[in-house]
Design a protein around this motif. Structure first.
Motif, PDB file in Angstrom:
ATOM      1  N   GLU A   1     -16.315  16.951  17.552  1.00 40.85           N
ATOM      2  CA  GLU A   1     -16.467  15.497  17.545  1.00 40.85           C
ATOM      3  C   GLU A   1     -15.124  14.808  17.313  1.00 40.85           C
ATOM      4  O   GLU A   1     -14.873  13.730  17.851  1.00 40.85           O
ATOM      5  N   SER A   2     -14.246  15.446  16.531  1.00 43.30           N
ATOM      6  CA  SER A   2     -12.913  14.883  16.315  1.00 43.30           C
ATOM      7  C   SER A   2     -12.146  14.791  17.628  1.00 43.30           C
ATOM      8  O   SER A   2     -11.504  13.777  17.923  1.00 43.30           O
TER       9      SER A   2
ATOM     10  N   SER B   1     -13.477  11.936  19.705  1.00 44.71           N
ATOM     11  CA  SER B   1     -13.339  10.595  19.132  1.00 44.71           C
ATOM     12  C   SER B   1     -11.896  10.133  19.008  1.00 44.71           C
ATOM     13  O   SER B   1     -11.620   8.930  19.054  1.00 44.71           O
ATOM     14  N   ILE B   2     -10.970  11.073  18.827  1.00 44.69           N
ATOM     15  CA  ILE B   2      -9.567  10.716  18.583  1.00 44.69           C
ATOM     16  C   ILE B   2      -8.799  10.796  19.902  1.00 44.69           C
ATOM     17  O   ILE B   2      -8.665  11.875  20.496  1.00 44.69           O
TER      18      ILE B   2
ATOM     19  N   VAL C   1      -6.732  20.425  13.882  1.00 43.71           N
ATOM     20  CA  VAL C   1      -7.641  21.265  14.657  1.00 43.71           C
ATOM     21  C   VAL C   1      -6.865  22.462  15.194  1.00 43.71           C
ATOM     22  O   VAL C   1      -5.635  22.432  15.298  1.00 43.71           O
TER      23      VAL C   1
ATOM     24  N   ILE D   1     -13.290  10.933  10.404  1.00 41.83           N
ATOM     25  CA  ILE D   1     -13.754  11.506  11.679  1.00 41.83           C
ATOM     26  C   ILE D   1     -13.686  13.023  11.630  1.00 41.83           C
ATOM     27  O   ILE D   1     -14.584  13.726  12.116  1.00 41.83           O
ATOM     28  N   TYR D   2     -12.627  13.564  10.994  1.00 40.97           N
ATOM     29  CA  TYR D   2     -12.461  15.021  10.946  1.00 40.97           C
ATOM     30  C   TYR D   2     -13.548  15.700  10.121  1.00 40.97           C
ATOM     31  O   TYR D   2     -13.806  16.904  10.306  1.00 40.97           O
TER      32      TYR D   2
ATOM     33  N   THR E   1      -9.624   7.488   9.999  1.00 46.66           N
ATOM     34  CA  THR E   1      -9.286   8.604  10.892  1.00 46.66           C
ATOM     35  C   THR E   1      -9.656   9.933  10.249  1.00 46.66           C
ATOM     36  O   THR E   1     -10.250  10.811  10.893  1.00 46.66           O
TER      37      THR E   1
ATOM     38  N   GLU F   1     -14.582  19.786  14.416  1.00 44.93           N
ATOM     39  CA  GLU F   1     -13.515  19.753  15.419  1.00 44.93           C
ATOM     40  C   GLU F   1     -13.956  19.132  16.731  1.00 44.93           C
ATOM     41  O   GLU F   1     -13.229  18.339  17.331  1.00 44.93           O
TER      42      GLU F   1
ATOM     43  N   ARG G   1     -16.543  15.383  10.509  1.00 46.73           N
ATOM     44  CA  ARG G   1     -17.685  15.681  11.395  1.00 46.73           C
ATOM     45  C   ARG G   1     -17.490  16.975  12.183  1.00 46.73           C
ATOM     46  O   ARG G   1     -18.373  17.370  12.944  1.00 46.73           O
TER      47      ARG G   1
END
Length: 468
Positions: free
Chosen positions: A350-351, A354-355, A268, A343-344, A340, A348, A346
């Motif tokens: 949401e990443s 979530s992370i 990101v 997730i990306y 993992t 930046e 979806r």
């Protein structure tokens, strides 16, 4: 203690068979297994015997009740996992001593569920034939970074060694004097070069290395230009370094591949959010790097892994090298990394939510203030505890955003009942463990690395310690 007194004491040492008849021992056997209780009981009695012979035991140590209680304590301690949960109160988001990046909840859930069953790793389910074991991750890495191909090994140190061995053996590798790093565990770039069979050619100076330094150093013996993330230090003051795009121009001119060892592997754009100092994986590849390599368990937020991405031809050379087989990870790494990376996909925002590692690095001042005030309010209600609000500096950690403090908030805690060192020890060794820092004879808890659901647990642990 005289020999006669020692002999009298030893005669008080109970037999294992007698101890095993106690109801408490039966309960311990049901809890831990009879064989384990017998083994630990014999070990405890042996240690008591040795202490008596050394004159280091008293009659009270040979009480059957005390022996059984000590045995119970030893069994409980033995059953406590070495690798266990720790609440991170240090403010260091990617704490190497705490396993670096915690996994996202959905990744951990997927890992636990899939490991209960056989898992597709290296088989093509369509044809039933053997497939590529990193295929599930590689497709996602291509999509997220724009790389032609990619592969996964056990960690980024392994990735660096594999790159040098597969692509630059018996050739010169150009590296800036300012990037000849040594990081934790005595990982030194010159040593890795030697192990990989490459010849180090340092260019420029420690504080200033320009593109023309690389240009002038290139020769027919040059096999690679290597750009290295400085990881745990930063050169400041009268400095200059070549941009990755400039290095790629030099490499293209001389036909020498440029490899960027990125360290953290950020997916990101942190710079647009006020945190500069980490290259963006896609940017390095779009600038013309032949390959990049980076860690899976730093700012990426996944499991320990080393990811190599870029030119399909060069990635394939790495795959064919004998070291690759020794460095490839197992199913747990592939499962966690794939989930993992998904997730990306979806986006930046949401990443980041979530992370955990990204969320903690980018937590807003308002979020930190709310967390600080809640913990301060709840801890201040405990008697015999002095709690003060504190401005604090956190860090990304593990070489990410090197030498760059991240403004944070915390609490400064002391107690008249316990020395600070003892209070810190009790916090670390209890269940769950809490890892604070100790500064100016006080406990420091930085709220940046705490989760909201951990606050009540922290209060309960302090209450338990003060009551004991």
């Amino acid at each position: 203690m005289t020999p006669t007194e020692i002999g009298a004491l030893l005669r008080k040492l109970p037999q294992v068979d007698r101890l095993m008849k106690f109801d408490k021992m039966e309960s311990l056997s049901q809890q831990h297994s009879r064989s384990l209780v017998l083994a630990e009981c014999r070990s405890l009695l042996d240690s008591l015997r040795a202490r008596a012979l050394a004159g280091d035991a008293g009659e009270e140590d040979f009480s059957e009740d005390i022996i059984i209680q000590r045995l119970s304590d030893r069994l409980s301690e033995r059953q406590t996992p070495f690798y266990r949960r720790v609440i991170n109160g240090t403010g260091i988001v990617l704490h190497t001593g705490l396993g670096r990046a915690p996994l996202a909840s959905e990744v951990a859930d997927s890992l636990v569920e899939q490991l209960r069953h056989p898992v597709r790793v290296e088989i093509d389910l369509e044809s039933g034939l053997r497939g590529n074991r990193d295929e599930g991750c590689v497709d996602l890495i291509r999509e997220l970074t724009g790389a032609e191909d990619a592969t996964v090994v056990n960690n980024n140190a392994g990735a660096t060694l594999l790159l040098l061995s597969a692509l630059a053996k018996d050739q010169e590798v150009l590296v800036s004097h300012g990037e000849l790093v040594e990081i934790g565990g005595s990982f030194r770039i010159p040593d890795i070069m030697e192990q990989g069979g490459a010849r180090l050619k340092a260019v420029g100076t420690t504080n200033r290395t320009r593109a023309r330094d690389y240009d002038e150093a290139c020769s027919s013996d040059s096999g690679m230009i290597l750009k290295v993330h400085t990881s745990n230090y930063k050169v400041v003051g009268f400095t200059e370094e070549a941009e990755i795009s400039e290095l790629c121009t030099v490499g293209k001119t001389h036909g020498v591949p440029v490899v960027h060892d990125m360290g953290s592997g950020c997916m990101v754009d942190l710079a647009s959010r006020g945190l500069r100092g980490e290259s963006w994986v896609r940017d390095s590849l779009e600038s013309g790097c032949a390959l990049v390599c980076f860690s899976g368990d730093k700012l990426l937020g996944g499991p320990q892994a080393g990811i190599i991405a870029g030119s399909a031809d060069l990635v394939q050379k790495c795959r064919k090298h004998p070291l690759y087989r020794a460095m490839r990870p197992g199913r747990m790494t592939y499962i966690a990394l794939e989930q993992t990376l998904r997730i990306y996909l979806r986006g930046e925002e949401e990443s980041i939510q979530s992370i955990p590692s990204l969320r903690r690095v980018l937590d807003t001042p308002e979020t930190l203030k709310e967390r600080q005030e809640k913990l301060h309010h709840d801890l201040s209600r405990l008697s015999d505890l002095q709690v003060h609000l504190l401005d604090h500096d956190g860090y990304a950690g593990s070489g990410s955003l090197p030498a760059q403090p991240i403004k944070s908030l915390g609490l400064k805690i002391t107690s008249p009942l316990l020395a600070t060192a003892e209070l810190a020890r009790k916090l670390r060794t209890g269940e769950p463990s809490i890892l604070p820092t100790v500064q100016d004879d006080a406990i420091i808890l930085d709220v940046r690395t705490l989760e909201d659901e951990e606050l009540d647990v922290i209060v309960a642990r302090f209450s338990e310690i003060l009551a004991s």
